[in-house]
Design an enzyme around this catalytic site. Structure first.
Site, PDB file in Angstrom:
ATOM      1  N   THR A  13       0.815  -1.216   0.000  1.00 10.85           N
ATOM      2  CA  THR A  13       0.000   0.000   0.000  1.00 10.85           C
ATOM      3  C   THR A  13       0.850   1.268   0.000  1.00 10.85           C
ATOM      4  O   THR A  13       2.036   1.245   0.314  1.00 10.85           O
ATOM      5  CB  THR A  13      -0.939   0.024   1.217  1.00 10.85           C
ATOM      6  OG1 THR A  13      -0.179   0.048   2.411  1.00 10.85           O
ATOM      7  CG2 THR A  13      -1.856  -1.186   1.219  1.00 10.85           C
ATOM      8  N   ASP A  14       0.193   2.367  -0.338  1.00 14.69           N
ATOM      9  CA  ASP A  14       0.851   3.672  -0.311  1.00 14.69           C
ATOM     10  C   ASP A  14       0.440   4.417   0.960  1.00 14.69           C
ATOM     11  O   ASP A  14      -0.203   3.843   1.842  1.00 14.69           O
ATOM     12  CB  ASP A  14       0.531   4.475  -1.576  1.00 14.69           C
ATOM     13  CG  ASP A  14      -0.952   4.762  -1.756  1.00 14.69           C
ATOM     14  OD1 ASP A  14      -1.725   4.618  -0.782  1.00 14.69           O
ATOM     15  OD2 ASP A  14      -1.346   5.134  -2.869  1.00 14.69           O
ATOM     16  N   LEU A  15       0.786   5.677   1.032  1.00 14.75           N
ATOM     17  CA  LEU A  15       0.495   6.484   2.204  1.00 14.75           C
ATOM     18  C   LEU A  15      -0.999   6.581   2.501  1.00 14.75           C
ATOM     19  O   LEU A  15      -1.403   6.726   3.654  1.00 14.75           O
ATOM     20  CB  LEU A  15       1.074   7.891   1.993  1.00 14.75           C
ATOM     21  CG  LEU A  15       1.592   8.613   3.207  1.00 14.75           C
ATOM     22  CD1 LEU A  15       2.670   7.825   3.907  1.00 14.75           C
ATOM     23  CD2 LEU A  15       2.105   9.979   2.830  1.00 14.75           C
ATOM     24  N   GLY A  17      -3.046   4.146   2.168  1.00 16.26           N
ATOM     25  CA  GLY A  17      -3.542   2.838   2.587  1.00 16.26           C
ATOM     26  C   GLY A  17      -4.181   2.028   1.478  1.00 16.26           C
ATOM     27  O   GLY A  17      -4.835   1.022   1.734  1.00 16.26           O
ATOM     28  N   ILE A  18      -3.982   2.462   0.233  1.00 20.28           N
ATOM     29  CA  ILE A  18      -4.508   1.697  -0.902  1.00 20.28           C
ATOM     30  C   ILE A  18      -3.340   1.075  -1.660  1.00 20.28           C
ATOM     31  O   ILE A  18      -2.199   1.516  -1.548  1.00 20.28           O
ATOM     32  CB  ILE A  18      -5.392   2.565  -1.827  1.00 20.28           C
ATOM     33  CG1 ILE A  18      -4.607   3.725  -2.438  1.00 20.28           C
ATOM     34  CG2 ILE A  18      -6.602   3.093  -1.078  1.00 20.28           C
ATOM     35  CD1 ILE A  18      -5.401   4.535  -3.452  1.00 20.28           C
TER      36      ILE A  18
END
Length: 135
Positions: A13-15, A17-18
């Site tokens: 995930t990225d920052l 949360g995806i």
């Protein structure tokens, strides 16, 4: 159609949360490898014994909805077209019945010199029939 389960981990995930967009390409790559393995095609042996590997020539991708940390996803893969040296696959990343990501991936079989070569007849036989359209 081949089904491959994927769990989304924090590292995917990225920052926000995806799932980071490039990780979908990793997910579908793993699914293609397992699709070949499930058909009895050993990519390591193919390289070692015949000097042949598959490389991605083209990816057409649609990002439709986000996947999130801890989601259980399924990658659906199916053969769309089988050419002399080319394989085209339709792949979808699903969360239950919802399509999150879809791609049409073109692979080329190449030799040690990096040149396209005809798919071995045994591989063509194992891969079977292509589906007429990507849905």
């Amino acid at each position: 159609m081949h089904h491959f389960p994927i769990r989304v981990y924090y590292e995917d995930t990225d920052l926000a949360g995806i799932v980071y967009y490039a990780n979908y390409l990793k997910f579908i790559e793993r699914a293609r490898s397992e699709w070949l393995r499930d058909m009895g095609i050993d990519q390591s042996a193919l390289k070692r014994d015949a000097g042949l590997v598959f490389v991605v020539r083209r990816v057409e991708a649609d990002y439709l909805a986000p996947a999130r940390f801890d989601d259980l996803l399924t990658v659906q893969s199916r053969l769309h077209e089988l050419g002399n040296a080319r394989i085209t696959m339709c792949q979808k990343v699903m969360r239950q019945d919802r399509v999150l990501f879809s791609a049409v991936v073109t692979l080329v079989c190449i030799n040690d010199a990096g040149r396209p070569v005809r798919l071995p007849a045994e591989l063509v036989r194992l891969m079977g029939d292509a589906s007429p359209a990507c849905n």
